[in-house]
Enzyme design. Sequence first.
Site, PDB file in Angstrom:
ATOM      1  N   ASN A   1       0.851  -1.186   0.000  1.00 22.88           N
ATOM      2  CA  ASN A   1       0.000   0.000   0.000  1.00 22.88           C
ATOM      3  C   ASN A   1       0.889   1.239   0.000  1.00 22.88           C
ATOM      4  O   ASN A   1       1.760   1.373   0.858  1.00 22.88           O
ATOM      5  CB  ASN A   1      -0.926   0.020   1.220  1.00 22.88           C
TER       6      ASN A   1
ATOM      7  N   SER B   1      -4.698   0.001  -3.291  1.00 20.95           N
ATOM      8  CA  SER B   1      -5.109   1.348  -2.907  1.00 20.95           C
ATOM      9  C   SER B   1      -6.372   1.196  -2.083  1.00 20.95           C
ATOM     10  O   SER B   1      -7.300   0.485  -2.478  1.00 20.95           O
ATOM     11  CB  SER B   1      -5.344   2.219  -4.139  1.00 20.95           C
ATOM     12  N   GLU B   2      -6.409   1.867  -0.925  1.00 20.76           N
ATOM     13  CA  GLU B   2      -7.446   1.554   0.063  1.00 20.76           C
ATOM     14  C   GLU B   2      -8.855   1.961  -0.379  1.00 20.76           C
ATOM     15  O   GLU B   2      -9.823   1.580   0.263  1.00 20.76           O
ATOM     16  CB  GLU B   2      -7.092   2.153   1.433  1.00 20.76           C
ATOM     17  N   ASN B   3      -8.970   2.723  -1.455  1.00 16.06           N
ATOM     18  CA  ASN B   3     -10.316   3.021  -1.946  1.00 16.06           C
ATOM     19  C   ASN B   3     -10.909   1.854  -2.737  1.00 16.06           C
ATOM     20  O   ASN B   3     -12.035   1.945  -3.212  1.00 16.06           O
ATOM     21  CB  ASN B   3     -10.317   4.300  -2.791  1.00 16.06           C
TER      22      ASN B   3
ATOM     23  N   SER C   1     -11.704  -3.474   1.864  1.00 20.06           N
ATOM     24  CA  SER C   1     -10.336  -2.999   1.696  1.00 20.06           C
ATOM     25  C   SER C   1      -9.618  -2.890   3.041  1.00 20.06           C
ATOM     26  O   SER C   1      -8.466  -3.324   3.189  1.00 20.06           O
ATOM     27  CB  SER C   1     -10.364  -1.624   1.011  1.00 20.06           C
TER      28      SER C   1
END
Lengths: 234, 217
Positions: free
Chosen positions: B22, B45-47, B87
Site C-alpha cells: 500500500n 489502494s485503500e479506496n 479494503s
Amino acid sequence: MIDKRVKNAKEAIQGITDGMTLIVGGFGLSGIPENSIAELVASNISGLTCISNNAGVDDFGLGLLLQKKQIKKMIASYVGENAEFERQMLSGELEVELTPQGTLAEKCRAAQHGIPAFYTPAGYGTEVAEGKETKEFNGKMHILEYAYEADFSIVKAWKGDHAGNLIFRGTARNFNAPMAGAGKITIAEVEELVEPGELDPNQIHIPGIMVQRIFQGEKFEKRIEQRTTRKREA
Amino acid sequence: MLTKEQIAQRISKEVKDRYYVNLGIGIPTLVANYVPQDISVEFQSENGVLGMGPFPYEGEEDPDLINAGKQTITTLPGASFFDSAFSFGMIRSKKVDLTILGAMEVSENGDIANWKIPGKMVKGMGGAMDLVASAENIIVAMMHVNKAGESKILKKCTLPLTGVGCVKKVVTELAVMDVTPKGFKLLERAPGVSVEDIIKATEAELIIEGDIPEMQF
C-alpha cells in the site's frame, strides 16, 4: 419482484427533513450520488449531519451543501480538498468528527449487517480514542466503535434494476457498497436502470433488499479530481 | 542529499517479490516507478483496488478508476475491485505486506504524526490510522527537517499522533534509519552527506555503530 422505482431525485429525497443524519456514498468525487446531492441543494433542507468519507470540493459534491451552510455536522475521514470545509471547521461554524477511513467504512458495514459495535486497533493511542472503551485482544489494544444510526443512506451505482439490485463499476464501488442498507431508508441513484432479469444475479454486488428507492440519474458529470496521465511513447 | 524521486528509489529496494504493497500519497506513490521488473508485486489502494497500474494515457482517464490520492489510474492483468470495508478488512487482517507513507513527525519509539496541525491545518487522517494500527511493516518516506530547518525526527512527537509504536524504518533526503527498541539506528547516509550532518539535523538520539555506508542505488 418488489418494485423500488421512484421517478427522479426529487421523489427519492422525499422525507428528508431538517436535522436528519445522512450517509452519503463516494470516495473523493468518484461514485458520489450527484443527482441526489443537487436535489438536496435545491431543497434548502438544513441542519444536516452528513457521514461521508470526504466532503467533496468547494464547487461539487457535498461541498455544494457546505457552501449553502446546509450541513451542521460532518463525519468524514479526509477533507483535504475542500477549502471551505477547512475554513468552516477552523472557525467553529461546522461541527466535525474526523474518523479513520476503515473505521468509517466498518461503522457503515456494521449498521448494514446489524452489528451494534466492534473493536478496531485504528486510532488507539491517538485523540480518536479519547473517551472510548478499550480492550486488549491477543496482546494488542483496540477501541470500541459503534455502528452508525442514520435516517437515510444515499448511494450511487453503475447499474441497477427495478428490484433495487446494484452493480458498481471500478473504484466507484468504494463506500457505496457498505453504505447501502446502513441508513433506515436507502436511496440508490444509478447511471443505468434496467428491467428485472437483465442483470445476472451472479454479478449483483448489493441485493435489492438493501435499497428502498431507486432511480436513474438525469445527468452524471462524473468529475475527475486529479487528472493524472502519462505520455504515449512515440 | 536525495531528491524525492531518490527517496522513492531507495525505498523501492525494500519491496520484495510477492509483496502486496500500500502506497500513501506523495513520495510513496513514486515508489511504484522504481520497483524492479523481475519481481512480482501488487499495489493496493485503500479506496478499493488491488493490481494498480500506471497512470492512463491522455484521453483514457476514467472517473470510476482512481487511487486513494484521487488520481486517475489503470489496472494490470489480475487486478480486482472491492469496497472500502473489505479494503480495510484486508489491511486489518495483515494481508498487505508493506505500507509506505509520509509523515510530518516520527519519534524514536515509532510513533507517527501526519494528519493535523492544531489550529492551522486539518486534512484528516484518511486511511492512515487504520494502516499504521494494523500493518506490521511500515516504512515512512519524509523530509528530515521542516521548512524552518527543524528536525522532524524526534524524541517525542509534538503533533497529534496518527499511531503509536508502529514505524519500522524511515527514509529521508539524508538517511535511512531503523526504529529499534532502543531508538533510531542510523543505517545509511545519502551520497555526499556526513554522519555529522545527519546528527545535526536530528533531534532524537541516533544509534551509530561502526562506519555508516553511503546509500547504493
